[in-house]
Design an enzyme around this catalytic site. Structure first.
Site: not given
Ligand code: NDP
Length: 453
Positions: A154, A263
């Site tokens: 997803k 991140c």
């Molecule tokens: P989110 O947590 O908002 O979303 C991440 C993914 O989860 C998206 O595909 C989102 O869908 C989905 N999602 C949201 N709500 C749910 C739910 N209730 N159940 C299942 N899936 C859900 O993060 P961001 O997209 O804003 O990404 C940024 C964050 O990711 C930052 O905090 C960053 O640090 C972290 N990150 C960490 C990395 C690592 O390797 N540690 C690497 C890259 C980023 P939708 O798009 O529809 O909201």
């Protein structure tokens, strides 16, 4: 079915619309993945390896197309986007060697021997954020497929285009129907269904710590396996004996790459006080020299932020009266632009210092000595990445061992190599991705006793 319009973050113009599946569509995909998994796990290892290599070749043949999609749909600079598409190919090739190496143990015991097998977990749900749509997809997809699982990915609602195309390339390369499916859509609908559906046996989630916490709770209800890659607030420690020229010249790229939507961004620079003035003198031209602009142009180093909402969020960390030491440039006009911004001095309670900004904003803080640098670096709930600059190798190792973080680099800002493990300490995550052991995280170990008497 509803539709979502993908906007070009550099122009704010529509790129295309994408159909949003409903929960029932996710259920149908899960049913297909369960059926496909029985067949996929039975494919001979050498043949599975060959299919992954053909998938890699298909990606390789479409690197430019995938890169152009990422420029349009995510605002990534073209050079970076080409690297990311090539990275998908490389990760697939690396893990194409895994099917033939999923070997167990034989353990002599009284009256016989035990043998162990690495069995695939089943269906894997892969939930990807918007900041690195291609690499993060590859890190979960490739080892999971290699280990004999089927995968439903997803992508983030904002950035689904490259994942959709990679799903098509998998089919064109001959991956059997249902083995790798891409389901764009809302996290609260498709993502949630992957977490809640009992037939999905593992979730790989990369995203915010807040959503990760909810996903962990959801997986706990079914004792579902889980890898979490979450937020970060990494320190870039510059000690007095460092090569200051190199540390200052590279520090912008450690935090402003991908417009800070990383991140691993080293968003807290900790500089030993005795060299602070010299560091800032060198840092200022380096920040002002970052090429911010049209991501489609070769030579652009930093593009726009992902959305208007995210730009408002980033801007909230730089209110009127914020201690802006200096800034880089950003285009005027349409696009979600935000200039590279350096804040100094910043109090320890300032949200720009304590929270993950996920934008091109960095704080600079003086530290007295090595001990204070370590204490401040660790004074955060996160522990993902970080850098240490020093010319003393013993000190480098001492500080690296003391900093509570999963990925550190000495005299460098690199974080991720697909052949080494990647993941966070503390609230930055759970489990490790990448490296040679990654396929094991997508298997269960089965232990079988064979009587010889
Ligand atoms: P989110 O947590 O908002 O979303 C991440 C993914 O989860 C998206 O595909 C989102 O869908 C989905 N999602 C949201 N709500 C749910 C739910 N209730 N159940 C299942 N899936 C859900 O993060 P961001 O997209 O804003 O990404 C940024 C964050 O990711 C930052 O905090 C960053 O640090 C972290 N990150 C960490 C990395 C690592 O390797 N540690 C690497 C890259 C980023 P939708 O798009 O529809 O909201």
């Amino acid at each position: 079915m509803s539709e979502f319009t993908v906007l070009n973050p550099a122009t704010e113009l529509p790129v295309t619309t994408v159909t949003q599946p409903a929960a029932a569509d996710a259920d149908a995909a899960i049913t297909r993945a369960v059926a496909a998994q029985e067949r996929w796990r039975a494919v001979a290892p050498g043949e599975r390896a060959g299919m992954l290599r053909r998938f890699a070749a298909a990606v390789d043949a479409h690197v430019d197309e995938l890169a152009d999609l990422e420029v349009a749909g995510s605002g990534h600079p073209i050079g970076q986007a080409r690297w990311e598409a090539g990275h998908v190919r490389d990760v697939l090739l690396y893990y194409s060697a895994a099917p033939e190496r999923l070997i167990g143990q034989q353990i002599p015991v009284p009256g016989g021997l035990n043998v162990t097998f690495h069995e695939p977990v089943g269906v894997v749900g892969l939930i990807v954020p918007w900041n690195f749509p291609m690499p993060i997809l590859a890190w979960g997809m490739a080892p999971a497929l290699a280990a004999g699982n089927t995968v439903i990915a997803k992508p983030a609602e904002l950035t689904p285009l490259t994942a959709i195309r990679i799903g098509e390339l998998a089919a064109e390369a001959g991956l059997p129907d249902g083995v790798f499916q891409v389901m764009p859509g809302k996290g609260s609908v498709v993502g949630q269904r992957l977490v809640d559906h009992p037939a999905v046996r593992k979730i790989v989630f990369t995203g915010s710590t807040e959503v990760g916490r909810e996903i962990m709770a959801g997986c706990a209800r079914q004792i579902k396996r889980l890898t979490l890659e979450l937020g970060g607030k990494s320190a870039n420690i510059v000690l007095a004996d460092a090569d200051l020229e190199r540390a200052a010249a590279t520090a912008p790229y450690a935090v402003f790459d991908n417009a800070g939507q990383d991140c691993c961004a080293r968003s807290r620079i900790l500089v030993q006080r005795s060299v602070l003035d010299r560091f800032m003198e060198l840092f200022e031209p380096a920040v002002k020299g970052v090429a911010v602009g049209d991501p489609a142009q070769a030579g652009t180093e930093m593009g726009p932020l992902i959305s208007a909402a995210h730009r408002r969020h980033v801007a909230s960390y730089v209110p009127d009266g914020a201690p802006v030491a200096f800034r880089g440039s950003a285009p005027d006009g349409p696009g979600y632009w935000f200039p590279p911004t350096v804040l100094a001095p910043v109090g320890a309670n300032d949200p720009a210092y304590t929270e993950e900004v996920f934008g091109p904003v960095v704080t600079v803080t003086p530290v007295e000595d090595e001990a204070e640098a370590i204490a401040i670096a660790n004074d955060t709930p996160y522990g993902l990445s970080g850098s240490i600059w020093t010319s003393n190798v013993g000190r480098a190792i001492r500080v690296a061992r003391a900093v509570e973080s999963g990925n550190l680099s000495v005299n460098s800002h690199s974080s991720v190599r697909y052949w080494t493990p990647f993941g966070g300490f503390k609230q930055s995550g759970l489990g490790r991705e990448l490296g040679p052991d990654a396929p094991d995280a997508f298997t269960e170990t089965k232990n079988v006793f064979i009587a010889t008497e």
